[in-house]
Structures are given as C-alpha cells and as structure tokens.
Design a protein around this motif. Structure first.
Motif, mmCIF file in Angstrom:
data_model
loop_
_atom_site.group_PDB
_atom_site.id
_atom_site.type_symbol
_atom_site.label_atom_id
_atom_site.label_comp_id
_atom_site.label_asym_id
_atom_site.label_seq_id
_atom_site.Cartn_x
_atom_site.Cartn_y
_atom_site.Cartn_z
ATOM 1 N N MET A 64 98.791 30.262 36.951
ATOM 2 C CA MET A 64 98.142 30.444 38.408
ATOM 3 C C MET A 64 98.199 30.826 39.419
ATOM 4 O O MET A 64 97.203 31.844 40.296
ATOM 5 C CB MET A 64 97.255 28.688 38.295
ATOM 6 C CG MET A 64 96.725 28.581 39.364
ATOM 7 S SD MET A 64 96.056 26.650 39.936
ATOM 8 C CE MET A 64 95.246 26.983 41.216
ATOM 9 N N SER A 65 99.537 31.025 39.720
ATOM 10 C CA SER A 65 100.234 31.180 41.232
ATOM 11 C C SER A 65 100.285 32.978 40.423
ATOM 12 O O SER A 65 100.127 33.866 41.594
ATOM 13 C CB SER A 65 101.760 31.061 41.341
ATOM 14 O OG SER A 65 102.805 32.133 39.778
ATOM 15 N N GLU A 66 100.637 33.916 39.341
ATOM 16 C CA GLU A 66 100.589 35.461 39.975
ATOM 17 C C GLU A 66 98.153 34.905 39.774
ATOM 18 O O GLU A 66 98.546 36.192 40.245
ATOM 19 C CB GLU A 66 100.259 35.436 37.677
ATOM 20 C CG GLU A 66 102.160 35.306 37.679
ATOM 21 C CD GLU A 66 102.318 35.060 36.818
ATOM 22 O OE1 GLU A 66 100.869 35.993 35.611
ATOM 23 O OE2 GLU A 66 103.457 35.403 36.116
ATOM 24 N N LEU A 121 90.889 27.122 36.704
ATOM 25 C CA LEU A 121 91.889 27.229 36.194
ATOM 26 C C LEU A 121 93.129 25.580 37.153
ATOM 27 O O LEU A 121 93.254 24.947 36.310
ATOM 28 C CB LEU A 121 92.738 28.334 37.580
ATOM 29 C CG LEU A 121 92.568 29.275 36.150
ATOM 30 C CD1 LEU A 121 93.683 30.340 37.032
ATOM 31 C CD2 LEU A 121 93.687 28.888 35.107
ATOM 32 N N TYR A 122 92.349 25.805 38.175
ATOM 33 C CA TYR A 122 92.752 24.229 39.186
ATOM 34 C C TYR A 122 92.377 22.913 38.419
ATOM 35 O O TYR A 122 92.941 22.534 37.922
ATOM 36 C CB TYR A 122 92.139 24.749 40.431
ATOM 37 C CG TYR A 122 92.027 22.851 41.020
ATOM 38 C CD1 TYR A 122 93.693 22.522 41.340
ATOM 39 C CD2 TYR A 122 91.180 21.905 41.033
ATOM 40 C CE1 TYR A 122 93.856 21.231 42.142
ATOM 41 C CE2 TYR A 122 91.098 20.997 41.819
ATOM 42 C CZ TYR A 122 93.241 20.440 42.327
ATOM 43 O OH TYR A 122 92.890 19.284 43.478
ATOM 44 N N LEU A 123 91.376 23.104 38.133
ATOM 45 C CA LEU A 123 90.597 21.591 37.449
ATOM 46 C C LEU A 123 91.451 21.806 36.404
ATOM 47 O O LEU A 123 91.623 20.809 35.580
ATOM 48 C CB LEU A 123 89.168 21.955 36.997
ATOM 49 C CG LEU A 123 87.820 21.678 38.396
ATOM 50 C CD1 LEU A 123 86.714 22.341 38.142
ATOM 51 C CD2 LEU A 123 88.316 20.838 39.038
ATOM 52 N N GLU A 124 91.512 22.811 35.182
ATOM 53 C CA GLU A 124 91.743 22.565 33.868
ATOM 54 C C GLU A 124 93.374 22.166 34.069
ATOM 55 O O GLU A 124 94.012 21.429 33.318
ATOM 56 C CB GLU A 124 92.191 24.536 33.346
ATOM 57 C CG GLU A 124 91.033 24.349 32.789
ATOM 58 C CD GLU A 124 91.079 26.345 32.200
ATOM 59 O OE1 GLU A 124 91.696 26.897 32.171
ATOM 60 O OE2 GLU A 124 89.811 26.948 32.450
ATOM 61 N N LEU A 125 94.074 22.778 34.464
ATOM 62 C CA LEU A 125 95.435 21.891 34.940
ATOM 63 C C LEU A 125 95.914 20.915 35.692
ATOM 64 O O LEU A 125 96.659 19.450 35.150
ATOM 65 C CB LEU A 125 96.473 22.861 35.830
ATOM 66 C CG LEU A 125 96.678 24.156 35.791
ATOM 67 C CD1 LEU A 125 97.240 25.665 36.582
ATOM 68 C CD2 LEU A 125 97.399 24.098 34.513
#
Length: 225
Positions: A20-22, A56-60
């Motif tokens: 996610m950071s990438e 991505l945020y919601l998945e993590l």
C-alpha cells in the motif's frame, strides 16, 4: 486458527502494508509530476486512482480486525497489528493529499513564485515516507528518530516557502493590476500555499509512521503526539 496460519497472516499483513505504501508513494510522485508539467491527464489519473488507495485501506483494515477478533493477540503481536492499522490510516491520508496535488494541477494556469521549489519539498517528503516504511519493514528504531529530525527540517523549509509567497504578494503593486488579474494572483497564491501545507502534512504522516513503528518494536511512545 492454527499457529502457523496465524504467523503467515502477520507476515502477509506487513507485506500488504508495504505494498500500500508503494501505491501511495507512486500516487504522490505522479501528483508532483502532474503539477510540474501541468499535465491534466496525469492529474486525472492521480485523482481517479484515489479509489484504489481507499479500497486497499478497507481491505487492510479488515485484515487487522480479523486478526484481532479471531486470535486475540497479546504483547508484541498486538502492538504490531495496532501499529499496522494506524500506519494504513496515515497512508490513506497521504493518498488524499496526493489527490489534492492533482486537483491543484487542474486549477493552475501558469507558474508563480519560481523561487519556491515545490519539487524539492516533494522529494524530501517522498524520501521521508520511503525511509519511514523501511523502519516499519525492518523494525529499525534508530531510523524512527531520524525521520522525526528530518521533519523539523521540512517544517523549516515549508515555513520559508510560505514566507516567500506572502512577502512577494505584499510587495506586488496590486493597484496597477486589473480586478481579474488580482483575483488570479490571489488564487495562485492560495493554491501554492495549500500545496506547501499539504507537503508539510505528508511529512507529519511520515513521522506518525515512524512513531508507530517505534511503539510497535519497543513499546516506546516517545514520538507519538
């Protein structure tokens, strides 16, 4: 949940946070490029790409919740999961700030205040995020303090940039300009100040990542504010 499966899920969580950071850093790079090149197509790509970051945020977030609910981790594992959840929140907000750069690109008509180097500020913030995520990946506590020190330097440069903009605005002979020209200048000034502010906030999020990493690795909340 078998112990082996649980440990693999912890490994997967770390790898997914790094991924996610990438994605977020690439969005920020694109936003800076769009701003420098006045590339509206690239700006729209950044803006439209915010949905991927949010997904991505919601998945993590769900990964973190599942690990907390199903395994009830304690001690180091609990700190790791909690820190990961906080870090993805900071990454999501950096993604929002990258989107702002795309929107500023669409509003920009011409260069103003060339003595303010937005790209230099952007390079500094990207370096801070990259190094902050490296501290998370390696649990490098010494690197956490370095990120906090560099944020002080970024803050000082952002303050100088803002002072340049305000000083030049004060020194501009506005009475010799038409009302439309004055309005355009004020819009340009506002946009540039917002850009500087947003990059400063990116630096703050990098510090947050380092602070949570320090807490995760050593149960030390010194950098959390």
């Amino acid at each position: 949940m078998p112990r082996e499966d649980y440990q693999q899920k912890l490994i997967d969580l770390r790898e997914n946070v790094l991924y996610m950071s990438e994605v977020v850093m690439e969005r920020l790079r694109m936003g800076l490029d769009a701003l420098e090149q006045k590339d509206e197509d690239l700006a729209w790509e950044v803006i439209d790409g915010d949905e991927e970051v949010n997904e991505l945020y919601l998945e993590l977030e769900q990964e973190c919740i599942d690990l907390l609910a199903l395994q009830q981790p304690v001690a180091g594992d609990l700190r790791f999961i909690a820190a990961s959840f906080k870090i993805i929140t900071d990454l999501e907000r950096i993604g929002d700030l990258a989107t702002n750069l795309g929107e500023y690109t669409l509003e920009a008509n011409h260069d103003v205040f060339p003595e303010v180097d937005i790209q230099e500020l952007g390079t500094l913030t990207l370096g801070m995020i990259d190094d902050a995520m490296a501290t998370y990946a390696d649990e490098d506590t010494d690197g956490c303090y370095d990120i906090a020190d560099r944020d002080d330097q970024l803050d000082a440069q952002c303050e100088r940039a803002s002072e340049i903009v305000v000083r030049d605005l004060i020194e501009t002979e506005l009475e010799n300009n038409t009302e439309q020209e004055v309005e355009q200048l004020l819009q340009d000034v506002s946009r540039l100040l917002l850009t500087v502010r947003d990059l400063e906030r990116v630096g703050d999020h990098a510090v947050n990542i380092a602070a949570r990493t320090l807490y995760m690795a050593e149960n030390d909340d010194e950098l959390i504010y």
